[in-house]
Structures are given as C-alpha cells and as structure tokens.
Design an enzyme around this catalytic site. Structure first.
Site, mmCIF file in Angstrom:
data_model
loop_
_atom_site.group_PDB
_atom_site.id
_atom_site.type_symbol
_atom_site.label_atom_id
_atom_site.label_comp_id
_atom_site.label_asym_id
_atom_site.label_seq_id
_atom_site.Cartn_x
_atom_site.Cartn_y
_atom_site.Cartn_z
ATOM 1 N N ASP A 104 -5.391 -2.109 2.519
ATOM 2 C CA ASP A 104 -4.111 -2.338 2.017
ATOM 3 C C ASP A 104 -2.877 -2.244 3.017
ATOM 4 O O ASP A 104 -3.235 -1.631 4.045
ATOM 5 C CB ASP A 104 -3.745 -1.485 0.884
ATOM 6 C CG ASP A 104 -4.368 -1.605 -0.480
ATOM 7 O OD1 ASP A 104 -5.080 -2.683 -0.599
ATOM 8 O OD2 ASP A 104 -4.638 -0.486 -1.273
HETATM 9 N N1 URA Z 1 -8.919 1.553 -1.584
HETATM 10 C C1 URA Z 1 -7.584 1.334 -1.651
HETATM 11 O O1 URA Z 1 -6.898 1.700 -2.656
HETATM 12 N N2 URA Z 1 -6.886 0.715 -0.712
HETATM 13 C C2 URA Z 1 -7.331 0.434 0.619
HETATM 14 O O2 URA Z 1 -6.589 -0.079 1.575
HETATM 15 C C3 URA Z 1 -8.827 0.810 0.616
HETATM 16 C C4 URA Z 1 -9.642 1.124 -0.368
#
Ligand code: URA
Length: 240
Positions: A104
């Site tokens: 993310d």
């Molecule tokens: N899980 C999440 O919630 N975000 C990420 O970036 C990776 C795994």
C-alpha cells in the site's frame, strides 16, 4: 553482438531515439573510449558500456531490493503520485521494470522490482504460498485470542477466508506491535485481518519475502541490486 543503440535502449532504461542522441553527443563510452557510432556492434557479455558516466548493466534481467518509503505507490506509472520506479537511482533504471507484488502507499519495507515476468509470476502465484512477513504497529495490544484467530484463519465481513497466519508480539513493544506472517496477498490483507479482531494498523513494514530479508543497512527510500542467484536460492529455494 548487438547494436550499441539497441543495447542502451533495452538495458539502459532509455528509448532507442534517446540512445542515439546520447551516442552522438558523446555521452556513451565502450571499453573506456567515447563511441559516437549508433550502430557500432558490441558484445554485451564482454564490452563495458557507460552512459553519462554510469555503467550499463548487461544482465538479461535485473532484481532490485527497494526499502519502500511511505507516500509512493507500487505501480509503474501514476497520474498523481510518485511511483516506486520514480525513486530508483539512474544506475538501476532500465526498460520493463515493474514491482513484483504491491505494498500500500503508506506501507514501508521490502519490495522487489524486476523486469523478469517469469520470476514475478512464480513468486506471486497463490499456489506457491511464499510467506511474507510484516511488522505491524497497532492502536492497542495483541491478545491471545487474536493470535488464535490468526492461526485459525481470519474471515473478512464479505465471507472471504484467509489462510492460517502467524502472529507474534514484538518484544519491547508493550504488546502493541506484532510480527505477522501471511502466505497469500489479498488486497490490504494485513490491515483487514487486524480490523476483524478490532485493531487498527498505524504503521506497516514488510520485512521479508520467503527467505529474502530486508537489508537492515538499506535506508528507507534506497535500493540495491540483487543477483539472480540471490533470488533463486534465497527466495525460491532452488539449488544450482
Ligand atoms: N497488507 C496490507 O494491508 N497492506 C500492505 O501493504 C501489505 C499487506
């Protein structure tokens, strides 16, 4: 043997036209001498080529470990945000690079960037169950019930069932930080798993993929080149 302009456009991260311009401007050297001949034939394995003073890597594929900072997106291009490719140093840029998997925008840590589609496919295939490990800082403490719920397999509100995951309290965190290991890659998975047990993730960092660990000497926002051997032996456990 390969044409110099073609070599630069496939391995140097620039277009064929830009390569030709750079060659004519004297920005390219072959074995230490400036070469202004766009169709000069070089041996990618044996000849040393530089573009604007930087060595151009002749490897067929490149594998880059990035310590992703928050605020950049795991994409090859984006209209409004900087991408993980935008922050790579010129020396590591080349055509065809993409992030193998995504974190993310606000997640930090280990991200692999490559131009090897086959490797990315093997690594990301849900059937491979490559474990990914994260450190999650939370808005409250981790309880025994939460650890058991992760072990049993979290089910999201829409009925999506996650595979069993490991959760361990990180020492010295007062119980508010945990190491989570998941073997799949659902969208926002870690944040959604914690949401199900009533916790908000306030900071998330990926620390490993398979047996490949984020280099603790690599500062946030920095990248380094890995070898194919690193990838095959460490990540996929393939023995030569
Ligand atoms: N899980 C999440 O919630 N975000 C990420 O970036 C990776 C795994």
């Amino acid at each position: 043997m390969e044409r110099l302009d073609k070599f630069l456009s496939t391995r140097g991260g620039i277009s064929r036209k830009e390569a030709q311009k750079s060659i004519k401007k004297g920005e390219v050297t072959v074995n230490g001498a400036v070469c202004r001949v766009t169709d000069c034939k070089i041996d990618p394995e044996a000849d040393a080529v530089t573009l604007r003073g930087q060595a151009v890597c002749a490897d067929e594929h490149v594998y880059i470990m990035l310590n992703k900072p928050a605020g950049v997106v795991s994409a090859t291009e984006d209209r409004s945000d900087k991408t993980v490719l935008d922050i790579l140093p010129d020396s590591l840029r080349r055509k065809g690079l993409f992030p193998a998997g995504r974190l993310d925008k606000d997640t930090e840590g280990l991200l692999l960037i490559t131009d090897d589609g086959d490797l990315a496919h093997r690594m990301l295939s849900p059937k491979k169950h490559v474990p990914k490990r994260y450190i999650a800082q939370l808005d409250g403490v981790i309880t025994e019930e939460m650890i058991r719920a992760f072990e049993a397999g979290i089910v999201f509100a829409d009925g999506t069932a996650c595979l069993p995951a490991q959760l361990a309290v990180q020492e010295g965190s007062g119980g508010k930080s945990g190491v989570v290991t998941i073997c799949e890659g659902k969208y926002h998975q870690v944040k959604k798993m914690f949401a199900v047990v009533g916790r908000k993730v306030v900071h998330l960092q990926r620390i490993s993929i398979g047996n490949l660990y984020l280099d603790s000497n690599l500062p946030i926002g920095y990248a380094k080149k890995l070898t194919k051997l690193d990838i095959d032996t460490i990540l996929l456990g393939k023995i030569y």
